[in-house]
Scaffold this active site. Structure first.
Site, PDB file in Angstrom:
ATOM      1  N   ASP A 158       0.859  -1.184   0.000  1.00  0.00           N
ATOM      2  CA  ASP A 158       0.000   0.000   0.000  1.00  0.00           C
ATOM      3  C   ASP A 158       0.897   1.236   0.000  1.00  0.00           C
ATOM      4  OD1 ASP A 158      -2.038   1.784   0.203  1.00  0.00           O
ATOM      5  OD2 ASP A 158      -2.762   1.139   2.161  1.00  0.00           O
ATOM      6  N   ASP A 213      -2.614   2.540  -6.395  1.00  0.00           N
ATOM      7  CA  ASP A 213      -1.570   2.637  -5.378  1.00  0.00           C
ATOM      8  C   ASP A 213      -1.498   1.412  -4.461  1.00  0.00           C
ATOM      9  OD1 ASP A 213      -3.926   3.048  -4.036  1.00  0.00           O
ATOM     10  OD2 ASP A 213      -3.278   4.848  -2.978  1.00  0.00           O
ATOM     11  N   GLU A 214      -2.036   0.280  -4.880  1.00  0.00           N
ATOM     12  CA  GLU A 214      -1.937  -0.913  -4.037  1.00  0.00           C
ATOM     13  C   GLU A 214      -2.031  -2.171  -4.880  1.00  0.00           C
ATOM     14  OE1 GLU A 214      -5.273  -1.678  -1.377  1.00  0.00           O
ATOM     15  OE2 GLU A 214      -6.468  -0.202  -2.458  1.00  0.00           O
TER      16      GLU A 214
END
Length: 440
Positions: A27, A124-125
């Site tokens: 993350d 973003d993960e």
């Protein structure tokens, strides 16, 4: 690193279970702001920053903020003027989604170098299944190596959860931010998860949490011990899934293959309320143009067009129309959008937001299209023109070929700007080019 209550000394010496999996959840921390800090540290390093000011948001909303800004009370979703009150020295940054997508691909490529089983879940993960990655070290060594490489090569912070399944890995990555590595095993669930309110479990939204409270189920421990028949009677098949999740159970695999889009859509918030149908139709033309472009890039065809309309009082409606045949043509999507709007929205009523979404998607190679005599004669020329226009725009930019009807000063005319186009394109870059493919 943070063990999150887990005993790192237990288990096999190499950190891998005899049976089962080892999953990482990576993350990225304050991703948008961190990317700007990495690119221009002289302007943003160790300063309170916020990404805001999208042209599509008339009041200016904070999309995300740095940890220094958060410490001063700045929150995601806060209006810019409110954020400046709690943090007068806040530095506002115009979003650059094209830049974010490049960094997104870069950090996922690092993860991919440790395992081919990488599943992107947002810009973003991602999840990484490292069960077969013993050659690179123990799970904690791999997590530490990935985190260090992302920090050194991209100058970005990230938190990583290490667990036997995706759910627990996701929960673990939230336990220490920024720059944390947390381990969450099944045996840690009673001590770590069960005291938490139900709303903190990934996948349980506000409405579900409120419904659980009405059943006197407040904590994850209570949910884990709840009667399954009661849960099923109140939540349907999801009831059993809720109980399993509260017990830390999740069998879902890490799926590296980007799934075919179920829908492709784009919405735009207007700078002022519109009621003139000519202006509204122009917005639909721009929206149809860009969702059509995205559809064709993924080699798909659409059988249904849905429009979204929101009025000044924030009341939102959607209306859909099934097309006679699956198509990839912008003019068909535009025509359907206008028909839907004219049919379902009263003349003279104001709108605040408009959207076009393509549904019932099928691969172009599998779509069955039946042409009547007229379309049989016209379609080849139409397809050729569309292809030529797409090639020109791929080479020279989205604004290279426009029709007069697309020109205007509302946000829909700006959605061809990759820097300004955000969430709707978050995952397109991975659908169009898999991580295993070389970057040009």
């Amino acid at each position: 690193m943070d063990g999150s209550g887990a005993d790192k000394g237990a288990g096999p010496a190499n950190g891998y279970p005899a049976k089962g999996r080892v999953i990482l959840h990576i993350d990225m921390n304050a991703f948008y702001c961190s990317v700007h800090e990495a690119v221009e540290p002289e302007k943003y390093k160790d300063k309170p920053t916020a990404v805001a000011g999208s042209v599509e948001l008339r009041h200016g909303i904070v999309v995300t903020s740095s940890y220094r800004a958060r410490a001063k009370g700045v929150k995601t979703g806060m209006q810019v003027r409110e954020a400046l009150k709690v943090c007068p020295d806040l530095i506002l940054i115009q979003p650059d989604f094209d830049l974010y997508r490049r960094f997104s691909r870069a950090f996922m490529k690092i993860a991919y170098s440790y395992s081919p089983l990488v599943q992107a879940v947002s810009i973003d993960e991602c999840y990484v299944d490292i069960t077969g990655s013993k050659i690179f070290g123990t799970p904690l060594e791999i997590a530490d190596s990935i985190q260090q490489r992302i920090r050194i090569e991209l100058l970005l912070p990230c938190s990583i959860g290490v667990a036997p399944n995706k759910l627990l890995a996701k929960m673990a990555s939230d336990m220490k931010k920024p720059n944390g590595i947390s381990v969450l095993r099944k045996r840690d669930v009673p001590n770590v998860l069960w005291p938490m309110p139900c709303g903190q479990l990934y996948g349980i939204g506000r409405k579900t949490a409120e419904k659980l409270k009405r059943l006197q189920i407040h904590t994850l421990g209570q949910l884990a011990a709840a009667d399954e028949h009661l849960l099923v009677s109140k939540f349907g098949v999801m009831g059993a899934a809720l109980k399993r999740a509260a017990n830390g159970e999740d069998d879902s695999p890490v799926n590296p293959d980007s799934e075919q889009s179920k829908s492709i859509g784009h919405t735009t918030t207007l700078p002022v309320n519109y009621k003139d149908r000519t202006e509204i139709h122009r917005v639909f033309l721009n929206l149809s143009d860009q969702v059509g472009r995205r559809l064709r890039k993924q080699r798909l065809m659409a059988g249904t067009v849905q429009i979204t309309i929101r009025d000044p009082d924030m009341k939102t409606i959607t209306r859909a129309m099934k097309l006679k045949e699956p198509t990839e043509q912008t003019d068909e999507f535009y025509r359907a959008a206008c028909i839907l709007f004219d049919k379902h929205w009263p003349e003279g009523s104001e709108v605040r937001l408009l959207g076009v979404t393509l549904q019932s998607l099928t691969a172009r190679s599998e779509a069955a299209v039946q042409l009547d005599l007229f379309s049989y004669q016209q379609q080849p020329a139409k397809d050729k023109l569309t292809k030529v226009m797409d090639v020109l725009r791929d080479k020279f930019g989205e604004g290279a070929v426009l029709t007069a009807g697309m020109l205007g000063d509302d946000p829909s005319a700006l959605i061809r700007n990759a820097k300004r186009r955000g969430t709707s394109l978050q995952m397109d870059h991975l659908k169009l080019r898999a991580l295993k493919e070389e970057d040009s």
